[in-house]
Design a protein around this motif. Structure first.
Motif, short mmCIF file in Angstrom:
data_model
loop_
_atom_site.label_atom_id
_atom_site.label_comp_id
_atom_site.label_asym_id
_atom_site.label_seq_id
_atom_site.Cartn_x
_atom_site.Cartn_y
_atom_site.Cartn_z
N LYS A 190 -13.07 -45.68 -14.45
CA LYS A 190 -13.14 -46.81 -13.53
C LYS A 190 -14.31 -46.73 -12.56
CE LYS A 190 -9.39 -49.22 -14.50
NZ LYS A 190 -9.44 -50.68 -14.85
N ALA A 191 -14.72 -45.51 -12.19
CA ALA A 191 -15.79 -45.36 -11.20
C ALA A 191 -16.55 -44.08 -11.45
CB ALA A 191 -15.20 -45.36 -9.79
N LEU A 192 -17.87 -44.13 -11.24
CA LEU A 192 -18.75 -42.99 -11.50
C LEU A 192 -19.67 -42.75 -10.31
CD1 LEU A 192 -19.93 -43.77 -15.17
CD2 LEU A 192 -18.27 -42.02 -14.48
N SER A 193 -19.89 -41.48 -10.00
CA SER A 193 -20.83 -41.11 -8.94
C SER A 193 -21.86 -40.14 -9.52
CB SER A 193 -20.11 -40.46 -7.77
OG SER A 193 -21.03 -39.97 -6.82
N ALA A 194 -23.15 -40.48 -9.36
CA ALA A 194 -24.24 -39.66 -9.89
C ALA A 194 -25.12 -39.20 -8.74
CB ALA A 194 -25.06 -40.45 -10.90
N GLY A 195 -26.03 -38.27 -9.06
CA GLY A 195 -26.99 -37.80 -8.07
C GLY A 195 -28.24 -38.65 -8.11
N SER A 196 -29.18 -38.29 -8.98
CA SER A 196 -30.44 -39.04 -9.03
C SER A 196 -30.89 -39.37 -10.46
CB SER A 196 -31.54 -38.24 -8.33
OG SER A 196 -31.69 -36.96 -8.91
N ASN A 197 -30.08 -39.05 -11.46
CA ASN A 197 -30.45 -39.27 -12.85
C ASN A 197 -30.10 -40.71 -13.25
OD1 ASN A 197 -30.85 -39.26 -15.65
ND2 ASN A 197 -30.16 -37.13 -15.85
N VAL A 198 -31.00 -41.62 -12.98
CA VAL A 198 -30.76 -43.04 -13.24
C VAL A 198 -30.63 -43.32 -14.73
CG1 VAL A 198 -31.72 -45.37 -13.04
CG2 VAL A 198 -31.89 -43.79 -11.12
N ASP A 199 -31.48 -42.70 -15.55
CA ASP A 199 -31.46 -42.97 -16.99
C ASP A 199 -30.12 -42.61 -17.61
OD1 ASP A 199 -34.06 -43.88 -16.87
OD2 ASP A 199 -34.95 -41.97 -17.50
N LEU A 200 -29.61 -41.42 -17.28
CA LEU A 200 -28.33 -41.01 -17.86
C LEU A 200 -27.19 -41.86 -17.30
CD1 LEU A 200 -26.66 -39.24 -19.65
CD2 LEU A 200 -26.72 -37.44 -17.91
N LEU A 201 -27.25 -42.18 -16.02
CA LEU A 201 -26.22 -43.04 -15.45
C LEU A 201 -26.21 -44.40 -16.13
CD1 LEU A 201 -24.00 -43.62 -13.39
CD2 LEU A 201 -25.78 -44.25 -11.74
N MET A 202 -27.37 -44.94 -16.43
CA MET A 202 -27.44 -46.23 -17.12
C MET A 202 -26.79 -46.15 -18.50
SD MET A 202 -28.52 -48.91 -15.64
CE MET A 202 -28.68 -49.87 -17.16
#
Length: 452
Positions: free
Chosen positions: A83-95
């Motif tokens: 339902k919800a995700l929190s990432a650090g700074s890896n935009v590509d993997l988060l996308m």
């Protein structure tokens, strides 16, 4: 209330260290902290088998714990829904994760928000009109942790940065799938009473503590006698002490069994990971430090053991694979059938011999340091963890030598003696975490990482 703890190297013998620790614990009320699972675990009487996927949120979704959790969700969509995700700074993997799992809310480091929005805009046609809500920084992590529709939050953020969102999840009534050591090591005196107040479960995702958690299922009250934490021995288990003076970063990162991140791999080499797990075990299961032992088990097949009151020993075995403890923390109290192709079953013939050895305190001085900090309790355990994290960072950046890690951690603990807070608030915990990092950074010339 404030107290002090003697450095392990200033105590003449193991017996003297134990006595000092007992006096310190008695003075600061460390044993008054309620354990998450005081020696046993029973399935709630009102529990019924799930018929719908469990909704979860993940803190640290682009890290090792987060990506392995998503591997499990990918393989078992009938059991878990992201339902919800929190990432650090890896935009590509988060996308990539956004496209696949379509969470309702995502959070990222504040400096990366614009980049994420651009990436979402560029992928608009692929997303078919779907777009998640975006949050940022510490507030964003807290929103993910406490997302209204989730039942459990996976805490995969390394360091004290994971403490504040974990507290937010607890206050929102979410079960905690605990993969962040600092939640208990630094925050135990504050977090455990809070968890009890809100009636939530703290479910350990670490391999050793998951093993212990599995072993205590159904134990009667008073049935747990001793905890035995197994350790691979890390990269230097077959090195002699003298050779450690020449140890390089590349040497310390060669873990013989596990594929892990750099920081935890160094902690495995120093055995600090096991010292920290001793403290976690104390907080999780209420076991006295006198009844928690460490044993080197090179094959990493037995992930930990418990001795019961009648001297029986229960162990949890499996191939070295972090997905299994993560899966159990997500599915408890149920067991999920896994595929033999992606989850190889334990073959006792292929496994071969299992061996054990006593850890060498001279090779692994972190054990004495950790036990002393644990017996002191309060903010000392958080200082230990934060100082170690900063010292490891300096070692990875080749600013200090391998053996210097122990020296800087011990110096930080010694310097904190007169300021130890036995019953800390969250603000105390965060303050002394930062103090310890700054103390070691000044000593080593290293930089303190920014949280968000």
């Amino acid at each position: 209330m404030r107290t002090t703890v003697m450095s392990s190297r200033k105590v003449a013998s193991a017996k003297a260290r134990r006595a000092e620790g007992v006096r310190a614990a008695a003075a600061n009320g460390a044993d008054a902290v309620p354990a998450a699972w005081p020696g046993t675990c029973k399935v709630p009487d009102n529990y019924t088998k799930r018929t719908t996927p469990k909704p979860i949120s993940i803190l640290g979704c682009t890290g090792s714990i987060g990506t392995q959790t998503l591997d499990i969700c990918r393989e078992h969509p009938e059991s878990f829904e992201v339902k919800a995700l929190s990432a650090g700074s890896n935009v590509d993997l988060l996308m990539d994760q956004i496209k696949e799992f379509k969470p309702e809310l995502v959070s990222i480091k504040e400096t990366k928000v614009a980049e994420l929005r651009e990436a979402l805009s560029a992928a608009k046609s692929d997303l078919g009109g779907y777009a998640p809500e975006i949050a940022a920084g510490v507030d964003g992590m807290c929103e993910v942790a406490a997302f209204p529709s989730v039942e459990a939050t996976v805490t995969g953020i390394v360091g004290c940065a994971g403490l504040t969102p974990t507290v937010a999840a607890i206050k929102a009534g979410k079960d905690i799938c605990l993969a962040n050591k600092e939640t208990l090591i630094a925050g135990g005196p504050f977090v455990l009473p809070l968890a009890k107040e809100h009636g939530i479960n703290i479910l350990p995702a670490d391999s050793e503590h998951s093993a212990l958690f599995q072993c205590i299922q159904g134990l009667p009250e008073g049935g747990l006698r001793r905890i035995i934490l197994t350790a691979s021995g890390g990269a230097f288990r077959d090195w002699d002490v003298e050779r450690l003076k020449t140890a390089k970063v590349s040497d310390a990162l060669k873990h013989p069994n596990w594929d892990m991140g750099k920081k935890i791999t160094i902690d495995s080499a120093t055995l600090m990971n096991k010292g920290l797990e001793v403290i976690e075990a104390h907080y999780l299961y209420g076991t006295s430090y006198d009844d928690i032992e460490i044993v080197i088990h090179p094959q990493s097949i037995i992930h930990s053991m418990v001795e019961t009151a009648d001297s029986s020993v229960l162990a949890q075995l499996g191939w070295p694979d972090m997905r299994l403890p993560i899966l159990y923390t997500l599915s408890w109290p149920e067991r999920i059938m896994t595929s033999e192709e992606t989850w190889p079953r334990l073959d006792f013939i292929e496994m071969g011999d299992l061996t054990f050895r006593k850890p060498d305190n001279k090779k692994y001085p972190s054990m004495d340091i950790a036990y002393a900090a644990g017996r002191a309790g309060g903010t000392m355990t958080g200082v230990l963890s934060a100082a170690n994290e900063q010292a490891v960072e300096a070692f990875l950046n080749e600013q200090i030598g391998y053996l210097d890690i122990f020296k800087h951690v011990e110096k930080a603990c010694e310097a904190h003696q007169n300021d130890l807070v036995a019953a800390p608030t969250l603000e105390d915990i965060v303050h002394y975490d930062q103090w310890a990092r700054d103390f070691v950074a000044e000593q080593t010339g290293s930089k303190v990482p920014q949280i968000a």
